[in-house]
Write a protein that holds these residues in place. Structure first.
Motif, PDB file in Angstrom:
ATOM      1  N   CYS A  21      -7.661   0.007   2.536  1.00 47.82           N
ATOM      2  CA  CYS A  21      -6.960  -0.032   1.244  1.00 47.82           C
ATOM      3  C   CYS A  21      -6.968  -1.434   0.640  1.00 47.82           C
ATOM      4  CB  CYS A  21      -5.541   0.503   1.364  1.00 47.82           C
ATOM      5  SG  CYS A  21      -4.481  -0.415   2.492  1.00 47.82           S
ATOM      6  N   CYS A  50      -6.158   3.388  -3.621  1.00 51.31           N
ATOM      7  CA  CYS A  50      -5.813   3.346  -2.190  1.00 51.31           C
ATOM      8  C   CYS A  50      -5.545   4.754  -1.669  1.00 51.31           C
ATOM      9  CB  CYS A  50      -4.636   2.407  -1.931  1.00 51.31           C
ATOM     10  SG  CYS A  50      -3.152   2.766  -2.879  1.00 51.31           S
ATOM     11  N   CYS A  54      -7.903   5.790   1.501  1.00 53.12           N
ATOM     12  CA  CYS A  54      -7.304   5.653   2.834  1.00 53.12           C
ATOM     13  C   CYS A  54      -7.836   6.756   3.748  1.00 53.12           C
ATOM     14  CB  CYS A  54      -5.784   5.748   2.764  1.00 53.12           C
ATOM     15  SG  CYS A  54      -5.065   5.741   4.429  1.00 53.12           S
TER      16      CYS A  54
END
Lengths: 457, 140
Positions: A21, A50, A54
């Motif tokens: 991230c 993000c 992720c």
């Protein structure tokens, strides 16, 4: 409400402290500290990158629960233009709108209908202010937020017109109050959103003081609930749809521009491309443009992190759905009392500034340069900052130390080891001296352990 | 305490797509330092024009940016062909850029005039066959 809220939560159990991230964040807003990713709220613009990247699904978009409907006496659903493109083989928007009523909402108002009003307002605004063109679309809250913190000279270029969802919320609330006679607080305006950025917007809007949206629901949560309420028998549908090609087209990148009926536009989507366009715009590299449409998500709103359909598939479904619709079905003359303009100025927030004054910043920048030179330049992320330069800035801001860099730490340990080696060698091997060298060795080990524990490797 | 801060950039002459990287880098640093937005804009545009000129005409060069508390001083030095007639080169619309460069949208003859327009003070020293050095100041 705090100026710097965002709508990304961390599932701390799922986060394993990897560097994905921090590397993907376009504003370098994330640091891994104590093996967990933490967002610096001032830097975050809610782009959702993000959440997308992720690998452990530890970044969770925030949104309201559909159960919030119970807390209002009268509820109105506002489906986003990108919502229709989530469904397979949808030929009639009324199927979705009627299903929303069947699900329990008392009324619906299409954001795409409000979008047609915004398109009309924008056409008027640009023609009246052509000397200050190009104007930047203000519909994507992430774009407005990134301009607020990164591009101060572009703030006057933001179109000072409320976003379609805000206008939809305003009309929906007015209509509900007139119809029911209920006080405003008993009416719940629910936006069905493609992205968490609108969640932040509803709580802390820019350009207006307070939003008329009460709750923001996720498309991906409403979608499965709605399917059983959708009917193939179109004969009993209430005619509710009130938008055309322009309004529904807003769901994809280029849709807003298409509604302006001009060729002198630029439409960019995806946060990295948006940043590039803003940078070039700031340097006056574009000529003869009237309008700049920017969407933080790839493909536009159909690419939001709360959608269910693949954005590319959704983009083509969106086009298929509106191809044979009238150009527009909602017009400004239907809403003569509409208050459509921004009421608050969006001010520059210099969150990336190093020091409090120019003099202090100048000095800090010198230190950042010097530190960056000393760091290995690998941008490995092991320190928890996305680049060596970001670590240097964190150090200068007092939020990290040089030994957070594993490479610097190794060098440090190496030098300690060399030191103790040469010291012990130079000592006499008499008993008394032996004790002293043991003591030195103990001290060394203690120092090493402290460093390594602190680093928590 | 460091009073002045200096950044040095080497501009590569063979790659068009990289032109503008240095000015973009300076711009983001000036923002971090809280320099007045209008001054940043002037520096970014003046430096970008100079950078493009270096790529088009001089096969690259070096740019030095010196920041003090009241001034930003830019020195753009190259060892290119030099400017035969500076007065002519300063005229808006006058360009010696080759056709392939113009087809990319550059070479409109606005480079030097824009540098003059966006800086508070500009000097050009040029010797044909030796090179050109442009200095610009943007007051803070």
């Amino acid at each position: 409400m705090d100026k710097f809220i965002h709508s990304v939560k961390l599932d701390t159990n799922a986060c394993n402290g990897c560097i994905n991230c921090i590397k993907y964040c376009p504003t370098q807003a994330i640091r891994v500290r104590n093996k967990k990713a933490a967002i610096i709220p001032e830097f975050c613009v809610d782009c959702g990158r993000c959440i997308r990247y992720c690998p452990h699904h530890a970044k969770i978009p925030a949104y309201d629960s559909v159960h919030e409907m119970k807390n209002y006496k009268y509820t109105v659903a506002l489906p986003a233009p990108s919502f229709y493109a989530q469904f397979n083989n949808l030929t009639n928007v009324d199927i979705v709108l009627n299903a929303l009523l069947s699900l329990g909402f008392d009324d619906v108002f299409e954001v795409s209908a409000a979008a047609e009003l915004v398109s009309e307002l924008t056409r008027v605004y640009i023609s009246q202010h052509s000397e200050n063109a190009p104007f930047i679309s203000s519909a994507c809250p992430t774009v407005v937020r990134i301009i607020r913190v990164r591009f101060p000279t572009l703030l006057p270029r933001l179109l000072p017109i409320k976003a379609p969802v805000e206008i939809a919320a305003e009309i929906a609330r007015d209509r509900a109050i007139k119809k029911t006679g209920l006080p405003s607080e008993d009416i719940g305006i629910f936006f069905i959103s493609p992205c968490p950025s609108k969640v932040t917007y509803a709580k802390a809007p820019l350009g207006i003081r307070k939003s008329n949206i009460d709750k923001v629901l996720a498309m991906k949560e409403i979608y499965p609930l709605l399917l059983p309420h959708m009917t193939h028998d179109e004969t009993h549908l209430k005619p509710l749809a009130s938008s055309g090609r322009i309004g529904i087209g807003w769901g994809g990148s280029g849709g807003e521009s298409a509604g302006l009926l001009t060729d002198n536009y630029l439409a960019a989507d995806g946060i990295m491309d948006v940043l590039r366009v803003l940078n070039d715009l700031e340097d006056e590299k574009f000529h003869d443009l009237n309008f700049i449409e920017l969407n933080a998500c790839s493909g536009g709103c159909v690419g939001g992190t709360l959608t269910v359909e693949n954005p590319h598939v959704a983009a083509s479904k969106n086009k298929r759905l509106h191809r044979y619709l009238p150009v527009a079905q909602t017009h400004l003359n239907q809403y003569p009392d509409l208050e459509s303009g921004w009421t608050e100025e969006v001010e520059y927030e210099p969150v990336f500034r190093l020091g409090k004054s120019f003099r202090e910043s100048l000095e800090m920048m010198g230190m950042v340069e010097e530190l960056t030179e000393q760091l290995p330049g690998l941008d490995c992320g092991s320190c928890g900052a996305p680049t060596c330069r970001a670590l240097a800035e964190d150090i200068v801001r007092g939020e990290a130390t040089q030994n957070d860099c594993v490479h610097i730490l190794y060098d440090y340990i190496n030098s300690l080891t060399g030191e103790i080696a040469s010291l012990t060698k130079s000592l006499d091997l008499s008993e008394k001296q032996n004790n002293q060298s043991l003591k030195l060795l103990e001290e060394y080990i203690e120092k090493l352990t402290t460093e390594l524990t602190r680093k928590d490797l | 305490m460091a009073e002045n801060l200096t950044f040095r950039y080497k501009i590569s002459g063979d790659d068009f797509t990289r032109a503008g990287e240095a000015s973009s880098n300076v711009k983001s640093k000036l923002k971090q330092m809280g320099v007045d937005n209008n001054a940043i804009r002037k520096v970014a545009i003046a430096m970008y024009e100079g950078e493009i000129n270096m790529v088009i005409h001089a096969n690259g060069g070096t740019i030095t940016v010196e920041i003090s508390s009241d001034n930003i001083h830019l020195v753009l030095a190259d060892t290119g062909p030099g400017i035969a007639d500076i007065e002519k080169a300063m005229r808006e619309g006058y360009s010696t850029a080759p056709e392939e460069v113009r087809s990319l949208g550059f070479g409109a003859g606005m480079g030097l005039p824009n540098m003059k327009k966006y800086s508070d003070n500009m000097t050009i020293e040029s010797v044909v066959g030796v090179g050109t050095t442009v200095t610009m100041d943007i007051h803070l």
